[in-house]
Design an enzyme around this catalytic site. Structure first.
Site: not given
Ligand code: FAD
Length: 387
Positions: A123, A125, A127, A162, A367
Site C-alpha cells: 500500500f 501512500l 512519501e 510494508t 495507519e
Molecule cells: C514500520 C512502518 C511501516 C509502515 N507501513 C506503511 C505502508 O505500508 N504504507 C504507507 O503508506 N505508509 C506506511 N508507513 C508510514 C506511516 O503510516 C507514517 O509513518 C505515519 O503516517 C506518520 O507519518 P510520518 O512518519 O511522516 O510522521 P509525521 O506525519 O511527520 O508526524 C510526526 C509527528 O507529528 C505529529 N503530527 C503530524 N501532524 C499533526 C497534527 N495535525 N496534529 C498533531 N500532531 C501532528 C504526528 O502525530 C507525529 O507525532 C509505515 C511506517 C512504519 C514506521
C-alpha cells in the site's frame, strides 16, 4: 447484546491459534534476529484462507465476517506482528480495497492471486515529505497517449512501505489533476515489475524486523488507463476507506500483542521466586498483571465493536479510530508492564517481551498516529476538522 462467538467464528479462532502455536511462535525470535520471516509463511496463510477473509468466494476469497477476521488477526499478532502485518496489508489494505473499489477485470486479475498467497500486495501512500498529511502527496501521474494506448506516466517516491520488497502489486496513490490537496489524487494498481519502479529495503527498524519495509522510487513508470482503481480524483477516498478498515486490523493485532504480554508475564510471575515466594505473590506484581489484563479486555471489546459495526453495515470509521488509538497505546503499555514483571530478563532477547515492546511501538505511528486518531475522533465529536 451477545458476546458469544458463533461456531464459525470459534472455529476460525481455533484454527488460527493452532497455526500460530505451531508455525509462527516457535520461529518468531529467529525471524526477528534474521530480519526476515520465512517467505513460505505466505503460502501457508493463503492455504488456510487467512489471506482471503471477508473477500467473496467467487474471487477466491474465504468469505467470513469481520469478527472472524479480527479473531484471526489477533492470533497472528499474538504470534508475530511481522507476520500479522503481511496479512493486514496484503489482505486488509489491498485485496479488500480491490474487492470494494475494483472493476470486474481488476478483481479477476488480482483477488485470486492475493487471497491464495500466490501474490503479495503493498500500500503506497506515505512519501518522504508527507506522512500524516497524506492529502498533500506529490507523486504525480500524467496522462499519456490516446485511444487504446492511453495511460499514465508516474514519477515520485514512497516511504515506509510494508511488504515493499516482497510485493507483486502496489496500490499506489498519485496526483492526477491540478486540484490541490486530496481532491487531485487517484489510486492505481501497479505490478511491481513495471519498468521504472525500483525498491530498496529499509533496515535498522526498532521492531517488526522480520517484515520487508521499503522505499519505492518511480521514474517514468508507464501504466495503462485500466490500472486506475476507482474513479479519477477519488484516490483519497479509496485510501481513507482502506485505512478505516485497516485500523480495525491494527487494533486486533495490538490485542494479540497485549495478550502475548499477559500470557508471558503471568507464566513468569508464577515461576520466578524472590523473597522466598513466587513474584506473583507480591501485590505490586499483581498490579502489573491486572493492568495488562484490563488493557487486553478493553482493547478487545473496542475492536469487536468495530467488527460488529462493519458486519452490520453501520458507520464505523470513528469507532475504528478509537479502537486503534486505545489498542495501540494499550499494547505498548502491556508489553512495557510485562517487561517490568520479567525484571532484567525482560531486557534480553532470550525472552519474548522485549520484542513485543519493540513491535508494539510502531502501532501508535502507522495507519495514522495516535495524534491523528484523536483529531479524527475530535472532528466526529465537534463537526470541526483540525486538518
Ligand atoms: C514500520 C512502518 C511501516 C509502515 N507501513 C506503511 C505502508 O505500508 N504504507 C504507507 O503508506 N505508509 C506506511 N508507513 C508510514 C506511516 O503510516 C507514517 O509513518 C505515519 O503516517 C506518520 O507519518 P510520518 O512518519 O511522516 O510522521 P509525521 O506525519 O511527520 O508526524 C510526526 C509527528 O507529528 C505529529 N503530527 C503530524 N501532524 C499533526 C497534527 N495535525 N496534529 C498533531 N500532531 C501532528 C504526528 O502525530 C507525529 O507525532 C509505515 C511506517 C512504519 C514506521
Amino acid at each position: 447484546m451477545n458476546l458469544e462467538l458463533s461456531a464459525e467464528q470459534a472455529a476460525a479462532r481455533r484454527l488460527a491459534k493452532d497455526f500460530v502455536d505451531r508455525e509462527i511462535t516457535p520461529h518468531a525470535a529467529a525471524w526477528d534476529r534474521a530480519e526476515r520471516v520465512d517467505p513460505g509463511i505466505v503460502g501457508k496463510l493463503g492455504a488456510l484462507g487467512f489471506l482471503g477473509l471477508t473477500v467473496p468466494e467467487e474471487y477466491g476469497g474465504s468469505g467470513g465476517d469481520h469478527l472472524s477476521y479480527a479473531l484471526v488477526t489477533e492470533e497472528l499478532g499474538r504470534g508475530d506482528s511481522a507476520v500479522r502485518g503481511i496479512v493486514s496489508v496484503s489482505l486488509g489494505l489491498v485485496a479488500k480495497t480491490i474487492a470494494s473499489w475494483g472493476d470486474e477485470e481488476q478483481k479477476r486479475a488480482w483477488l485470486p492471486r492475493l487471497t491464495s498467497g500466490e501474490a503479495v500486495g503493498c500500500f503506497g501512500l506515505t512519501e518522504p515529505g508527507t506522512g500524516s498529511d497524506a492529502g498533500n502527496l506529490t507523486t504525480r501521474a500524467v496522462r499519456d497517449g490516446s485511444g487504446s494506448g492511453a495511460g499514465y506516466v508516474i514519477d515520485g517516491a514512497k516511504m515506509f512501505i510494508t511488504n515493499g520488497t516482497w510485493a507483486d502489486v502496489v496500490l499506489l496513490f498519485a496526483r492526477t489533476g491540478g486540484a490541490p490537496g486530496h481532491k487531485g489524487i487517484s489510486a492505481f494498481l501497479i505490478p511491481t515489475d513495471t519498468p521504472g519502479l525500483t525498491r530498496r529495503e529499509i533496515h535498522g527498524k526498532l521492531g517488526l524486523r522480520g517484515q520487508a519495509t521499503a522505499e519505492l522510487a518511480l521514474e517514468g513508470v508507464r501504466v495503462p488507463a485500466s490500472a486506475m482503481l476507482g474513479p479519477e480524483g477519488k484516490g483519497f477516498s479509496v485510501a481513507m476507506s482502506a485505512l478505516a478498515k485497516g485500523r480495525m486490523s491494527v487494533a486486533a493485532g495490538c490485542v494479540g500483542i497485549a495478550q502475548a504480554a499477559l500470557d508471558a508475564a503471568v507464566g513468569y510471575a508464577g515461576e520466578r521466586e524472590q523473597f522466598g515466594a513466587p513474584i506473583a505473590r507480591h501485590q505490586l506484581v499483581q498490579e502489573l498483571l491486572s493492568d495488562i489484563a484490563v488493557d487486553v479486555d478493553a482493547a478487545r471489546l473496542l475492536t469487536w465493536r468495530v467488527a460488529d459495526l462493519v458486519d452490520r453495515g453501520e458507520p464505523f470509521a470513528t469507532e475504528a479510530s478509537k479502537a486503534k488509538l486505545f489498542a495501540s497505546e494499550a499494547a505498548v503499555r502491556a508489553a512495557n508492564n510485562a517487561l517490568q514483571v520479567f525484571g532484567g530478563y525482560g531486557y534480553i532477547d532470550e525472552y519474548p517481551v522485549g520484542k513485543l515492546l519493540r513491535d508494539a511501538r510502531v502501532m501508535t505511528l502507522y495507519e495514522g498516529t495516535s495524534q491523528i486518531q484523536k483529531l479524527v475522533i475530535g472532528r466526529a465529536l465537534t463537526g470541526v476538522s483540525a486538518f
